[in-house]
Design a protein around this motif. Sequence first.
Motif, PDB file in Angstrom:
ATOM      1  N   TYR A   5       0.778  -1.289   0.012  1.00 38.12           N
ATOM      2  CA  TYR A   5       0.041  -0.038  -0.026  1.00 38.12           C
ATOM      3  C   TYR A   5       0.908   1.275  -0.047  1.00 38.12           C
ATOM      4  CZ  TYR A   5      -3.927  -3.087   1.031  1.00 38.12           C
ATOM      5  OH  TYR A   5      -4.889  -4.118   1.088  1.00 38.12           O
ATOM      6  N   ASP A   6       1.902   1.294   0.991  1.00 38.51           N
ATOM      7  CA  ASP A   6       2.494   2.634   1.073  1.00 38.51           C
ATOM      8  C   ASP A   6       3.881   2.667   0.572  1.00 38.51           C
ATOM      9  OD1 ASP A   6       3.706   1.098   2.752  1.00 38.51           O
ATOM     10  OD2 ASP A   6       3.389   2.255   4.563  1.00 38.51           O
ATOM     11  N   PHE A   7       4.280   1.511  -0.215  1.00 36.55           N
ATOM     12  CA  PHE A   7       5.555   1.696  -0.800  1.00 36.55           C
ATOM     13  C   PHE A   7       5.846   2.002  -2.340  1.00 36.55           C
ATOM     14  CE2 PHE A   7       8.730  -1.372   1.889  1.00 36.55           C
ATOM     15  CZ  PHE A   7       8.383  -0.748   2.884  1.00 36.55           C
ATOM     16  N   PRO A   8       4.770   1.554  -3.067  1.00 36.87           N
ATOM     17  CA  PRO A   8       4.871   1.979  -4.669  1.00 36.87           C
ATOM     18  C   PRO A   8       4.863   3.207  -5.073  1.00 36.87           C
ATOM     19  CG  PRO A   8       3.515   0.015  -4.346  1.00 36.87           C
ATOM     20  CD  PRO A   8       3.591   0.653  -2.705  1.00 36.87           C
ATOM     21  N   ASP A   9       3.852   3.925  -4.657  1.00 39.34           N
ATOM     22  CA  ASP A   9       3.844   5.512  -4.820  1.00 39.34           C
ATOM     23  C   ASP A   9       4.604   6.357  -4.093  1.00 39.34           C
ATOM     24  OD1 ASP A   9       2.399   4.533  -7.261  1.00 39.34           O
ATOM     25  OD2 ASP A   9       0.823   4.393  -5.940  1.00 39.34           O
ATOM     26  N   ASN A  10       5.160   6.253  -3.031  1.00 38.17           N
ATOM     27  CA  ASN A  10       5.968   7.122  -2.405  1.00 38.17           C
ATOM     28  C   ASN A  10       7.225   7.802  -3.078  1.00 38.17           C
ATOM     29  OD1 ASN A  10       8.022   8.246  -0.284  1.00 38.17           O
ATOM     30  ND2 ASN A  10       6.159   7.830   1.112  1.00 38.17           N
ATOM     31  N   THR A  11       6.983   8.930  -3.406  1.00 38.24           N
ATOM     32  CA  THR A  11       7.982   9.649  -4.267  1.00 38.24           C
ATOM     33  C   THR A  11       9.494   9.913  -3.367  1.00 38.24           C
ATOM     34  OG1 THR A  11       7.258  12.121  -3.548  1.00 38.24           O
ATOM     35  CG2 THR A  11       6.378  10.909  -5.650  1.00 38.24           C
ATOM     36  N   ASP A  12       9.390   9.743  -2.149  1.00 37.32           N
ATOM     37  CA  ASP A  12      10.729   9.785  -1.252  1.00 37.32           C
ATOM     38  C   ASP A  12      11.454   8.817  -1.434  1.00 37.32           C
ATOM     39  OD1 ASP A  12      10.568  12.831  -0.283  1.00 37.32           O
ATOM     40  OD2 ASP A  12       8.575  11.994   0.513  1.00 37.32           O
ATOM     41  N   LEU A  13      10.633   7.563  -1.264  1.00 37.25           N
ATOM     42  CA  LEU A  13      11.210   6.408  -1.466  1.00 37.25           C
ATOM     43  C   LEU A  13      11.907   6.077  -2.678  1.00 37.25           C
ATOM     44  CD1 LEU A  13       8.841   3.904   0.606  1.00 37.25           C
ATOM     45  CD2 LEU A  13      10.987   4.952   1.492  1.00 37.25           C
ATOM     46  N   GLN A  14      11.181   6.576  -3.724  1.00 33.96           N
ATOM     47  CA  GLN A  14      11.610   6.503  -4.974  1.00 33.96           C
ATOM     48  C   GLN A  14      12.967   7.389  -5.395  1.00 33.96           C
ATOM     49  OE1 GLN A  14       8.533   7.746  -7.545  1.00 33.96           O
ATOM     50  NE2 GLN A  14       7.035   6.066  -6.903  1.00 33.96           N
ATOM     51  N   ARG A  15      13.076   8.587  -4.772  1.00 31.93           N
ATOM     52  CA  ARG A  15      14.119   9.416  -4.672  1.00 31.93           C
ATOM     53  C   ARG A  15      15.154   8.716  -4.037  1.00 31.93           C
ATOM     54  NH1 ARG A  15      16.138  12.014  -0.697  1.00 31.93           N
ATOM     55  NH2 ARG A  15      14.081  12.098   0.278  1.00 31.93           N
ATOM     56  N   LEU A  16      15.139   7.950  -2.759  1.00 31.74           N
ATOM     57  CA  LEU A  16      16.154   7.514  -2.407  1.00 31.74           C
ATOM     58  C   LEU A  16      16.720   6.413  -2.770  1.00 31.74           C
ATOM     59  CD1 LEU A  16      14.661   7.580   1.257  1.00 31.74           C
ATOM     60  CD2 LEU A  16      16.634   8.566   0.671  1.00 31.74           C
ATOM     61  N   THR A  17      15.940   5.348  -3.428  1.00 29.70           N
ATOM     62  CA  THR A  17      16.346   4.335  -4.331  1.00 29.70           C
ATOM     63  C   THR A  17      17.224   4.777  -5.286  1.00 29.70           C
ATOM     64  OG1 THR A  17      14.293   3.086  -3.583  1.00 29.70           O
ATOM     65  CG2 THR A  17      15.466   2.250  -5.451  1.00 29.70           C
ATOM     66  N   ARG A  18      16.633   5.646  -6.045  1.00 25.87           N
ATOM     67  CA  ARG A  18      17.294   6.033  -7.472  1.00 25.87           C
ATOM     68  C   ARG A  18      18.546   6.645  -7.014  1.00 25.87           C
ATOM     69  NH1 ARG A  18      13.423   9.169  -9.018  1.00 25.87           N
ATOM     70  NH2 ARG A  18      14.157  10.927  -8.054  1.00 25.87           N
ATOM     71  N   GLU A  19      18.685   7.467  -6.044  1.00 24.53           N
ATOM     72  CA  GLU A  19      19.906   8.283  -5.797  1.00 24.53           C
ATOM     73  C   GLU A  19      20.986   7.035  -5.227  1.00 24.53           C
ATOM     74  OE1 GLU A  19      18.833  11.518  -3.264  1.00 24.53           O
ATOM     75  OE2 GLU A  19      18.010  12.711  -5.008  1.00 24.53           O
ATOM     76  N   ILE A  20      20.494   6.328  -4.563  1.00 26.93           N
ATOM     77  CA  ILE A  20      21.497   5.463  -3.917  1.00 26.93           C
ATOM     78  C   ILE A  20      21.876   4.363  -5.256  1.00 26.93           C
ATOM     79  CG2 ILE A  20      21.622   3.268  -2.200  1.00 26.93           C
ATOM     80  CD1 ILE A  20      19.967   4.574  -0.385  1.00 26.93           C
ATOM     81  N   PHE A  21      21.066   3.797  -5.932  1.00 27.27           N
ATOM     82  CA  PHE A  21      21.372   2.922  -6.863  1.00 27.27           C
ATOM     83  C   PHE A  21      22.437   3.499  -8.029  1.00 27.27           C
ATOM     84  CE2 PHE A  21      20.520   1.231 -11.113  1.00 27.27           C
ATOM     85  CZ  PHE A  21      20.841  -0.179 -10.990  1.00 27.27           C
ATOM     86  N   GLU A  22      21.937   5.012  -8.385  1.00 27.74           N
ATOM     87  CA  GLU A  22      22.844   5.575  -9.036  1.00 27.74           C
ATOM     88  C   GLU A  22      24.228   6.244  -8.708  1.00 27.74           C
ATOM     89  OE1 GLU A  22      19.378   7.351 -12.277  1.00 27.74           O
ATOM     90  OE2 GLU A  22      20.381   8.719 -11.199  1.00 27.74           O
ATOM     91  N   ALA A  23      24.242   6.235  -7.369  1.00 26.05           N
ATOM     92  CA  ALA A  23      25.578   6.574  -7.027  1.00 26.05           C
ATOM     93  C   ALA A  23      26.330   5.233  -6.614  1.00 26.05           C
ATOM     94  CB  ALA A  23      25.279   6.993  -5.454  1.00 26.05           C
ATOM     95  N   GLY A  24      25.893   4.116  -7.490  1.00 25.53           N
ATOM     96  CA  GLY A  24      26.836   2.862  -7.059  1.00 25.53           C
ATOM     97  C   GLY A  24      26.501   2.102  -5.762  1.00 25.53           C
ATOM     98  N   GLY A  25      25.199   2.392  -5.084  1.00 22.47           N
ATOM     99  CA  GLY A  25      24.997   1.923  -3.881  1.00 22.47           C
ATOM    100  C   GLY A  25      24.249   0.576  -4.260  1.00 22.47           C
ATOM    101  N   VAL A  26      23.705  -0.130  -2.952  1.00 23.84           N
ATOM    102  CA  VAL A  26      23.135  -1.377  -3.308  1.00 23.84           C
ATOM    103  C   VAL A  26      21.568  -1.191  -3.129  1.00 23.84           C
ATOM    104  CG1 VAL A  26      22.786  -3.871  -2.550  1.00 23.84           C
ATOM    105  CG2 VAL A  26      25.185  -2.789  -2.554  1.00 23.84           C
ATOM    106  N   VAL A  27      20.735  -1.601  -4.090  1.00 23.72           N
ATOM    107  CA  VAL A  27      19.180  -1.741  -3.664  1.00 23.72           C
ATOM    108  C   VAL A  27      18.833  -3.097  -3.402  1.00 23.72           C
ATOM    109  CG1 VAL A  27      16.975  -1.156  -4.718  1.00 23.72           C
ATOM    110  CG2 VAL A  27      18.817   0.666  -5.046  1.00 23.72           C
ATOM    111  N   SER A  28      18.229  -3.493  -2.173  1.00 22.25           N
ATOM    112  CA  SER A  28      17.673  -4.498  -2.181  1.00 22.25           C
ATOM    113  C   SER A  28      16.212  -4.760  -1.457  1.00 22.25           C
ATOM    114  CB  SER A  28      18.700  -5.306  -0.873  1.00 22.25           C
ATOM    115  OG  SER A  28      18.733  -4.626   0.211  1.00 22.25           O
ATOM    116  N   ALA A  29      15.590  -5.873  -1.554  1.00 29.16           N
ATOM    117  CA  ALA A  29      14.384  -6.025  -1.174  1.00 29.16           C
ATOM    118  C   ALA A  29      13.919  -7.285  -0.736  1.00 29.16           C
ATOM    119  CB  ALA A  29      13.192  -5.405  -2.153  1.00 29.16           C
ATOM    120  N   VAL A  30      13.252  -7.605   0.035  1.00 30.27           N
ATOM    121  CA  VAL A  30      12.841  -9.117   0.298  1.00 30.27           C
ATOM    122  C   VAL A  30      11.335  -9.169   0.362  1.00 30.27           C
ATOM    123  CG1 VAL A  30      12.746  -9.101   3.077  1.00 30.27           C
ATOM    124  CG2 VAL A  30      13.256 -11.245   1.841  1.00 30.27           C
TER     125      VAL A  30
END
Length: 234
Positions: free
Chosen positions: A109-134
């Motif tokens: 419910y509250d993960f898919p459309d949260n723009t702040d989570l999207q921002r954090l994920t994008r910026e960590i990923f594009e900086a060469g960090g790790v994106v993970s989920a279970v």
Amino acid sequence: MSPRILHVVTNTAHFDDPSHATGLWLSELTHAWEVFEQHRFEQTIISPAGGYVPLDPRSLKFPAKEKTAEAWLADPARMALLGDTPRASEVKAADFDAVYFAGGHGAMYDFPDNTDLQRLTREIFEAGGVVSAVCHGYCGLLNTRLSDGSLLLDAREITGFSWLEEKLALVDKLVPYDVEKQSRERGASYQKAKLPFAPFTVADGTLITGQNPASAKETAERVAELLATLEPGR
């Protein structure tokens, strides 16, 4: 400097039908926390809205099997971490080397459309960090777009809670959508274990996903292994 892990957990306490409770599947957080703690990583827990994190009552029925969850429940200091979490909007991606999305059906419910989570994920990923989920944590990756406009999941190999597992868990009539199908529609190459509920993880570069609660420890271990090869504190 030790690698810094950003845990993301849900604030949603029930399905569309309020009589059916949900929330964070506790062991998906606690298994990962233990792995990262053993590596002496710095860890922070946030949620989309901040504040209290509800626990899925079904995730509390297996304390004999989930020792890390049992220990967390018995520790007031640990429980306090879920009592008042920072809001995603208050967090800077540059302060972290990896993000880990824990599941539980509340995440749908509250993960898919949260723009702040999207921002954090994008910026960590594009900086060469790790994106993970279970498990249902991968709901947080569904709508994340990279700076070039492409979907993060497009052409990526991933896993997450399967539609068969939803049916076997007897919640297929309660969930708001089929997340396995949604991930495929976003271009992901979705994979799953031959047996439902068996541990299964997939790594595609710096994107690491685990299928179900039983996959949390293995997912975190693969994150830790990858972080050991990267330069912390970018």
